[in-house]
Enzyme design. Structure first.
Site, PDB file in Angstrom:
ATOM      1  N   TYR A  69       9.462  18.482   6.269  1.00 48.27           N
ATOM      2  CA  TYR A  69       9.916  17.354   7.083  1.00 48.27           C
ATOM      3  C   TYR A  69      10.293  17.901   8.473  1.00 48.27           C
ATOM      4  CZ  TYR A  69      10.547  14.435   2.858  1.00 48.27           C
ATOM      5  OH  TYR A  69      10.362  13.720   1.711  1.00 48.27           O
ATOM      6  N   PRO A 219      10.455   3.420  -0.585  1.00 46.30           N
ATOM      7  CA  PRO A 219      11.021   2.285  -1.330  1.00 46.30           C
ATOM      8  C   PRO A 219      10.753   0.932  -0.698  1.00 46.30           C
ATOM      9  CG  PRO A 219      12.746   3.441  -0.148  1.00 46.30           C
ATOM     10  CD  PRO A 219      11.511   4.278  -0.027  1.00 46.30           C
ATOM     11  N   LEU A 220      10.286   0.940   0.561  1.00 52.32           N
ATOM     12  CA  LEU A 220       9.909  -0.314   1.218  1.00 52.32           C
ATOM     13  C   LEU A 220       8.419  -0.319   1.557  1.00 52.32           C
ATOM     14  CD1 LEU A 220      13.006  -0.722   3.552  1.00 52.32           C
ATOM     15  CD2 LEU A 220      12.550  -1.889   1.391  1.00 52.32           C
ATOM     16  N   GLY A 221       7.656   0.497   0.831  1.00 52.64           N
ATOM     17  CA  GLY A 221       6.213   0.529   1.019  1.00 52.64           C
ATOM     18  C   GLY A 221       5.734   1.521   2.044  1.00 52.64           C
ATOM     19  N   GLY A 222       6.671   2.170   2.773  1.00 48.69           N
ATOM     20  CA  GLY A 222       6.300   3.180   3.746  1.00 48.69           C
ATOM     21  C   GLY A 222       6.083   2.658   5.148  1.00 48.69           C
TER      22      GLY A 222
END
Length: 291
Positions: A69, A219-222
């Site tokens: 990252y 968690p929100l689709g990316g």
């Protein structure tokens, strides 16, 4: 929804990773701290550190990161150490190994056992820790833990450098193969209101049966709050945002789920943590499932 003075990660409850490592079910993902996407643009380091400190102030005690990252000279692990070291005693830091990128941001071939061990030591140095709480082996496609890869991490666990092991982007078969080597206490797979196919749901259920934490990535689709009509309608009823409903939905699916939404925005951080207190009823869940 609570006002800002009442927001706290503890509203989502707690879970024991591996039966002995307690964390709030609402955590934080560090992937977006260095940059908006893998290719930039870069984010402000001062703001990134402020987001991390605010997350801990709001009760977050589980931060998910990785050595890959980074964007140019900006790295999530450096931000975590700079913002939070010396660390609170209850802060759990999870990291992933397997993939890696070079300084030109090109993805490299999956790490072999020696490289995996070197990557664990790199995480330890950059984070300023003597032991990593949770290390995931992240898979690509249909590769398995074979060729000594998971065994290498298990050896570091025996040496005391890793407390718990997990797998990421894994199939049930890969999970079982890893479990034949050493205990697996967490699975980190893609799962969200827009990624909830039968295979994903089956993995959540498998983890719940086995007492394994399930940690959805993206968690929100990316791509931020997904544009789903049901999310919008449920959000309007609760005076919440679509993103908050999406996070509340993931936490409602199973008590085995740990949420790790990531952001580089203080406002979005508080919005995400506030979702820990959002309770969806049967009608909400039925609407979100399309039934």
């Amino acid at each position: 929804m609570p006002n800002v003075n009442d927001i706290h990660a503890s509203a989502a409850g707690r879970l024991l990773i591996g039966g002995d490592l307690p964390v709030q079910r609402m955590g934080f993902g560090a992937m977006r701290l260095p940059s908006r996407t893998w290719d930039g643009p870069p984010h402000d380091p001062v703001n990134a550190r402020a987001v991390l400190r605010r997350a801990v102030e709001l009760g977050v005690d589980h931060i998910d990161t990785a050595a890959f990252y980074f964007y140019k000279d900006l790295a999530a692990n450096d931000f975590i150490r700079e913002a939070l070291h010396p660390y609170p005693e209850d802060l759990v830091i999870a990291t992933k190994v397997g993939p890696d990128r070079d300084r030109d941001h090109n993805w490299l071939t999956p790490a072999d056992p020696a490289k995996l061990k070197a990557d664990v030591h790199r995480n330890l140095r950059r984070l300023g820790r003597d032991r990593l709480d949770l290390v995931y082996l992240r898979f690509h496609a249909d590769e398995g833990p074979g060729n000594g890869r998971f065994e290498a991490l298990a050896e570091l666990r025996e040496e005391g450098l890793i407390r718990h092991l997990g797998v990421s982007n894994a199939t049930p078969e890969q999970l079982a193969e890893a479990q034949s080597v050493a205990p697996v206490t967490a699975v980190q797979n893609k799962f969200s209101p827009v990624d909830r196919g039968a295979d994903a749901v089956a993995m959540v259920e498998l983890c719940a049966r086995q007492g394994i934490a399930f940690v959805p990535f993206y968690p929100l689709g990316g791509t931020g709050a997904p544009h789903i009509e049901g999310l919008r309608r449920v959000a309007e009823r609760h005076g919440a945002t679509a993103a908050q409903v999406g996070l509340a939905w993931s936490l409602s699916v199973s008590p085995a789920v740990l949420a790790i939404p990531g952001t580089s925005s203080l406002d979005h951080l508080e919005e995400n943590i506030a979702a820990a207190a959002l309770r969806l009823d049967a009608a909400d869940l039925a609407e979100l499932s399309g039934t």
